[in-house]
Design a protein around this motif. Structure first.
Motif: not given
Length: 491
Positions: A281-292, A345-354
């Motif tokens: 649930v947290l991963d999904l919410a984080f992904e949506k907020s980051l996308k916005v 998972t959030a760390v991996k996502e945050w580290s891949n934001q060129a």
């Protein structure tokens, strides 16, 4: 529960059922239909007088009232079965005991129970019963044995009374009563009583203990009877996750008192039993907020100019406000992930934001954001610091590639923030210093060749006085010590 007759026919052998307790005797009846207590009964075991006569149905009225010896054709003895008994005799005199209760009933009323209806069928009792010389009625004498697992004599008496009335609601008015009566009604196959108890339990709240009792009775109900009861406690596989998703979205987007709602949802997440579900649930919410946030900054950094200047400016303001609002939501989610140890998972996502970090640098080099969302850099860098600090502390075990990308993409954002913040607030200086130290700690975990290029970018951490940047001095000294290390022959 065991039942038998004591008449002219052959005695019926009942199955053995055990019990652990005996109650005081009730061996006579009052003229008003209530059961009187024997005078020899000990005061501590006196039976409650709450068994008042219920309103009679038309059938009961035609037959006579409950416990009416003048019109009854059934004498029923209720007694507790003894664990040591291998069987119970049909001879009522053989088991006379202080706990026995004798009541006078009517066979046509008892037939409302399918259990008694079968007992009085011609096939079972063709020759049963004894002719009473005074009333010329055939009297059936039955023994009803009650085991320790099938309820008390009081509960059986109440169910027998309910055979004489249609007014179930006057007697079944609490969950405790319904749960006490339902097992007896099921044993006696008293369908109307079973249906009322089930409907009552469907409609009222239960305590946790009552819920356990309800679930223990569900296997004895048919599918239709148990459907509504089970619907309350048998969720779909993803119900808990759907609830958490809804709570998080409401807390960060829609609730008018957002701070209190976030605090409450944070507690629910801490107490939630399934870490796997909470992580999804947290991963999904984080992904949506980051996308916005990413999409808003992308539109701000590379706007599609349409219409007049005022319209474009309004759109740009909206993009920045959207990025700021969702950035705060994202920061709250990061706090929850780190608190629960679920941020890998959030760390991996945050580290891949060129592309995201490139848009951020372009946006922060523009002066427009200062008057619109001055707190945006701090929000983004706090997310970066919290995730990077968890990596540096070993709370999150990130692979070398992840650690490398985390510094490689976010170090330039930190540098741009420092360059474009003048004058800087003390709180911002503290945040920048903490993030500098964290990046340097992560760089120290990388191979010498990877660390070399990143350390060169960290020269921006230096100050006029070398003493003001000891973290930078330590990082370079460590790198040079390793780079000039000469292995011994045995190494």
């Amino acid at each position: 529960m065991t039942t038998g007759g004591n008449g002219g026919g052959a005695p019926m052998k009942r199955q053995r059922v055990g019990s652990n307790s005996r109650l005081a005797a009730i061996d006579s009846s009052r003229s008003d239909g209530t059961i009187a207590e024997a005078s020899r009964k000990p005061p501590g075991l006196r039976r409650s007088t709450s068994h008042s006569l219920l309103p009679s149905s038309s059938l009961a009225a035609a037959s006579g009232g409950f416990n009416d010896p003048s019109t009854s054709d059934v004498v029923l003895r209720l007694f507790y079965l003894d664990q040591s008994s291998s069987f119970v005799s049909d001879d009522s005199e053989s088991f006379s005991d202080d706990s026995d209760v004798q009541i006078f009933l009517h066979s046509d009323v008892l037939r409302e129970s399918k259990y008694f209806a079968a007992l009085f069928s011609e096939r079972w009792h063709r020759d049963s019963g004894v002719l009473d010389s005074d009333s010329s009625r055939k009297i059936y004498r039955l023994n009803l044995g009650i085991s320790s697992t099938s309820g008390s004599i009081d509960n059986h008496l109440l169910v027998l009374r309910l055979l004489y009335t249609n007014d179930f609601s006057s007697m079944i008015n609490s969950v405790s009563t319904a749960l006490s009566i339902l097992p007896v009604a099921l044993e006696l196959l008293f369908e109307d009583c079973v249906s009322f108890c089930v409907r009552f339990l469907e409609a009222v709240p239960w305590s946790e203990e009552e819920e356990k009792r309800v679930l223990s009775l569900v296997p004895f109900l048919n599918d239709e009877e148990s459907r509504e009861l089970l619907a309350r406690v048998s969720p779909k596989n993803d119900s808990a996750e759907e609830m958490l998703k809804g709570l998080i979205l409401t807390a960060i987007h829609n609730h008018p008192n957002m701070a209190f709602a976030k605090a409450f949802v944070a507690k629910l997440l801490r107490d939630f039993s399934s870490k796997e579900s909470a992580k999804r649930v947290l991963d999904l919410a984080f992904e949506k907020s980051l996308k916005v946030v990413k999409e808003s900054l992308e539109e701000y950094s590379s706007p599609a100019f349409r219409g007049d200047y005022n319209e474009t400016e309004a759109i740009q303001r909206l993009n920045l406000h959207t990025a700021m609002t969702n950035g705060r939501h994202m920061l709250w989610l990061v706090d929850r992930m780190i608190e629960l140890g679920l941020a890998d998972t959030a760390v991996k996502e945050w580290s891949n934001q060129a592309s995201f970090t490139a848009d951020l640098q372009r946006a922060l080099r523009d002066d427009a954001w200062r008057n619109i969302v001055p707190g945006l850099p701090a929000v983004v860098l706090r997310c970066t610091f919290k995730l990077a600090n968890a990596v540096a502390a070993g709370t999150i075990l990130a692979a070398r590639e992840v650690r490398m990308k985390l510094v490689n993409y976010w170090l330039p954002v930190l540098i741009v923030c420092k360059e474009n913040m003048s004058p800087m607030l003390h709180s911002q200086k503290s945040l920048y210093l903490e993030l500098e130290e964290t990046f340097l700690r992560i760089i120290s975990t990388l191979p010498i060749s990877d660390a070399q290029g990143l350390l060169q970018q960290c020269l921006s951490f230096s100050t006029r006085s070398v003493e003001d940047c000891p973290h930078l001095v330590t990082a370079f000294n460590t790198w040079f010590r390793r780079a000039t290390h000469r292995p011994r022959p045995d190494e």
